[in-house]
Design a protein around this motif. Structure first.
Motif, PDB file in Angstrom:
ATOM      1  N   TRP A 104      29.532  45.467  41.479  1.00  0.00           N
ATOM      2  CA  TRP A 104      30.922  45.024  41.391  1.00  0.00           C
ATOM      3  C   TRP A 104      31.320  44.175  42.605  1.00  0.00           C
ATOM      4  N   THR A 105      30.536  43.149  42.823  1.00  0.00           N
ATOM      5  CA  THR A 105      30.755  42.265  43.970  1.00  0.00           C
ATOM      6  C   THR A 105      31.243  40.901  43.499  1.00  0.00           C
ATOM      7  N   VAL A 106      32.263  40.416  44.178  1.00  0.00           N
ATOM      8  CA  VAL A 106      32.811  39.090  43.903  1.00  0.00           C
ATOM      9  C   VAL A 106      32.884  38.334  45.224  1.00  0.00           C
ATOM     10  N   LEU A 107      32.220  37.192  45.275  1.00  0.00           N
ATOM     11  CA  LEU A 107      32.213  36.346  46.467  1.00  0.00           C
ATOM     12  C   LEU A 107      32.761  34.972  46.104  1.00  0.00           C
ATOM     13  N   TRP A 108      33.772  34.551  46.840  1.00  0.00           N
ATOM     14  CA  TRP A 108      34.340  33.210  46.678  1.00  0.00           C
ATOM     15  C   TRP A 108      34.023  32.384  47.928  1.00  0.00           C
ATOM     16  N   THR A 109      33.580  31.151  47.720  1.00  0.00           N
ATOM     17  CA  THR A 109      33.351  30.233  48.837  1.00  0.00           C
ATOM     18  C   THR A 109      33.995  28.890  48.529  1.00  0.00           C
ATOM     19  N   VAL A 110      34.260  28.135  49.573  1.00  0.00           N
ATOM     20  CA  VAL A 110      34.769  26.772  49.411  1.00  0.00           C
ATOM     21  C   VAL A 110      33.968  25.845  50.312  1.00  0.00           C
TER      22      VAL A 110
ATOM     23  N   ALA B  42      37.835  52.141  39.970  1.00  0.00           N
ATOM     24  CA  ALA B  42      38.581  51.289  40.884  1.00  0.00           C
ATOM     25  C   ALA B  42      37.765  50.091  41.355  1.00  0.00           C
ATOM     26  N   ASP B  43      36.464  50.269  41.598  1.00  0.00           N
ATOM     27  CA  ASP B  43      35.637  49.157  42.064  1.00  0.00           C
ATOM     28  C   ASP B  43      35.603  48.027  41.040  1.00  0.00           C
ATOM     29  N   ALA B  44      35.483  48.395  39.768  1.00  0.00           N
ATOM     30  CA  ALA B  44      35.454  47.385  38.715  1.00  0.00           C
ATOM     31  C   ALA B  44      36.785  46.642  38.654  1.00  0.00           C
ATOM     32  N   VAL B  45      37.883  47.387  38.700  1.00  0.00           N
ATOM     33  CA  VAL B  45      39.188  46.751  38.595  1.00  0.00           C
ATOM     34  C   VAL B  45      39.453  45.845  39.789  1.00  0.00           C
ATOM     35  N   LYS B  46      39.087  46.282  40.979  1.00  0.00           N
ATOM     36  CA  LYS B  46      39.312  45.446  42.162  1.00  0.00           C
ATOM     37  C   LYS B  46      38.459  44.180  42.119  1.00  0.00           C
ATOM     38  N   ALA B  47      37.246  44.296  41.612  1.00  0.00           N
ATOM     39  CA  ALA B  47      36.393  43.117  41.494  1.00  0.00           C
ATOM     40  C   ALA B  47      37.009  42.108  40.526  1.00  0.00           C
TER      41      ALA B  47
END
Length: 612
Positions: free
Chosen positions: A604-610, A422-427
């Motif tokens: 499995w970390t995804v960080l978005w910034t603007v 699940a962690d991989a899929v959510k990332a």
């Protein structure tokens, strides 16, 4: 974006093909250059009526007193009978009588609807027959509010051209102008689209112009619809450039215009255009795009291609950054890359991304520039694929983690939540739903449906064994077949079995139960972030507006200059190991999946910034 008005209107696409209802009569027209004469059989009448043979193989007859609802067939010189190849409705399947339809009888309520800008698009791909238990247009209409609540802005229907039998993916359509009768009547499809527009939902249709289904296509009996000049993965190639091709091309163009005009669709998705061979001065794909855009210049019209050749030429923009031909292409490169990252599958066509260092570079490149392969040799195929795509805006690509092909082209049609943690899929969900590329979900994905979506195709009894064996051959190129720990291809589910089709129907009763409710909340939150943070910045985004860097194994940094001048950045660690010593994140966080602090990304970390 304009909402529909309350005023009722009718829509009718006038064309040379098929039956046209007039004031006191119906005109029947058939292009049959292979036949010296054609007669008309009206169901319930004993007398056959002779059509008039006119120039260029056309046969025509205006019959007084024939009204909508009348059933008819054409009788060939050898006394065999065929339905109308341009039939608007086949109530008794592809071999039965055609029904005269008056499209003006349906009253639309979406007069003020002009569509939505492409940048607002969030696509939901669905198969009408498997979307609900009933498998009809009317039943699907009852689920529209679910899609609105999810944040979807566009529905993409898998092909609807009438096919043989009770069930099919839709890519074996034989009657291109007739919506599949098992889903309902043409007016039921119109009601579905009208209801979608009332909810500000666009509706796209998948169309197939590279082949006809194996049973039910009667055009070859009367006209030069096929050519031996070219080959096709499905047998005979459609004649786009040989003798008689001008009318064949007209038939295809009129079909596309018919769908977007008479059914008021917001766009089309063209299946496997790499399999359409045309040596004409003007390729049929160029002609289709030009005619469609000219006919719908007053509203938003979105044209999507599937193209394994990764040809950037069809996605070119003009000086105003508007599509010249096609709006976008399905991005299979990204699908393969994220699937391999989540599942570890590295055989079959995933072998092209087996090397970890190369895979990371390809993933970052595909996110930044569209195609992972831009003229490179794909190892698994041993062939050079693709054209440079960095000059295209990211909105020229449709990004997804699952689609009908990539689920269904597995031995049992397993979804990714059965193959990866699940962690991989959510990332990976956080990667594709917030990407500047246009995201697409496959039905049931939003609640992690456990129902498979295997390939299914009802065929006549004498073809069943051929279809089964053909399917087994196709599956030999999949990663499961090449993986010794996975089931052998001989264990593939029977595509001709009603049970296989039934297994694909969505499990709506699970929607509110854990863990499905949590998955649904995850998708809704991501789509809400896209709506607030990404979509408002996409208008005006250009090509050559991205950069990327591989930070380590399974770890990438990708940045985009958006249409409003802001910079969007993705920091992603698509691995089970924490990565340290990374560049510090710049800008305001808009989404974090996993764990991140200065210079560190957890598993499995995804960080978005603007950064504005």
């Amino acid at each position: 974006m304009q909402r529909p008005s309350a005023r009722s209107i009718s829509r009718k696409h006038a064309m040379r093909f098929g039956a046209e209802v007039r004031t006191d009569s119906t005109r029947f027209q058939l292009w049959a250059p292979k036949c010296r004469s054609i007669r008309l059989r009206l169901k319930g009448r004993r007398t056959l009526l002779q059509l008039e043979a006119i120039d260029d193989g056309w046969h025509c007859l205006d019959v007084e007193g024939v009204k909508p609802g009348a059933r008819y067939k054409f009788v060939l010189p050898d006394d065999s009978e065929i339905p109308d190849p341009a039939s608007r409705h086949q109530p008794d399947d592809v071999d039965g009588f055609s029904e005269v339809i008056d499209p003006a009888q349906f009253q639309w309520t979406d007069d003020g609807w002009t569509g939505r800008p492409w940048e607002e698009t969030i696509i939901y791909e669905l198969h009408v027959g498997a979307f609900t238990e009933e498998g009809t247009f009317r039943a699907a209409m009852d689920r529209l509010d679910h899609l609105v609540a999810l944040g979807i802005t566009a529905i993409q229907l898998m092909p609807l051209a009438d096919f043989y039998g009770r069930f099919n993916w839709g890519y074996d359509g034989a009657m291109w102008f007739a919506p599949e009768a098992s889903y309902g009547r043409p007016e039921d499809l119109k009601a579905f689209i009208d209801a979608a527009h009332a909810r500000s939902l666009m509706v796209f249709l998948d169309v197939v112009y590279n082949h006809f289904g194996p049973h039910g296509n009667c055009l070859a009996l009367v006209a030069p619809i096929f050519t031996r000049k070219h080959t096709s993965p499905w047998g005979e190639a459609i004649n786009y450039d040989g003798q008689g091709a001008s009318v064949v091309r007209e038939f295809v163009v009129e079909n596309a215009l018919y769908w977007v005009t008479e059914f008021n669709l917001d766009g089309l998705r063209f299946d496997a255009v790499h399999a359409i061979t045309d040596d004409s001065t003007t390729h049929i794909l160029e002609l289709l795009a030009a005619r469609l855009r000219a006919a719908r210049s007053h509203r938003h019209l979105h044209l999507i291609v599937e193209n394994s050749e990764n040809q950037a030429i069809w996605l070119r923009r003009n000086s105003e950054a508007r599509p010249i031909h096609y709006t976008a292409q399905w991005n299979d490169d990204i699908h393969h890359l994220v699937h391999e990252a989540a599942t570890g599958e590295n055989t079959g066509y995933y072998a092209d991304f087996d090397n970890m260092e190369a895979r990371c570079d390809k993933l970052a490149r595909a996110l930044a520039e569209g195609f992972a392969y831009q003229g490179n040799i794909k190892p698994h195929e041993g062939m050079r694929r693709g054209e440079p795509s960095a000059g295209l805006p990211p909105t020229a690509f449709v990004i997804y983690m699952q689609d009908h092909d990539q689920i269904g082209n597995r031995i049992k049609g397993d979804r990714i939540t059965r193959l990866a943690n699940a962690d991989a899929v959510k990332a990976l969900t956080a990667v594709y739903l917030l990407s500047p590329q246009i995201p697409m979900l496959f039905m049931g994905e939003e609640w992690a449906s456990q129902n498979p979506f295997p390939f299914f195709s009802d065929v006549p009894a004498e073809l069943r064994e051929t279809v089964r064996k053909g399917r087994q051959e196709e599956l030999k190129s999949t990663p499961e077949h090449e993986d010794p720990v996975k089931p052998d291809v001989e264990e593939a589910v029977d595509p001709t079995s009603p049970a296989t089709f039934a297994s694909a129907r969505l499990d709506w009763q699970d929607l509110a139960e854990p863990p499905h409710a949590e998955w649904l909340a995850h998708y809704r939150a991501l789509i809400d972030t896209r709506r607030m943070e990404i979509i408002p910045r996409l208008a005006g985004i250009e090509g050559f507006a991205s950069d990327y860097e591989v930070l380590g194994a399974q770890c990438v940094l990708v940045s985009w200059r958006l249409g409003d001048g802001a910079t969007l950045r993705l920091y992603a660690n698509l691995d089970e190991v924490t990565r340290t010593g990374l560049p510090s994140a710049i800008g305001r966080r808009i989404h974090l999946q996993g764990f991140a602090e200065q210079g560190t990304l957890g598993p499995w970390t995804v960080l978005w910034t603007v950064e504005v």
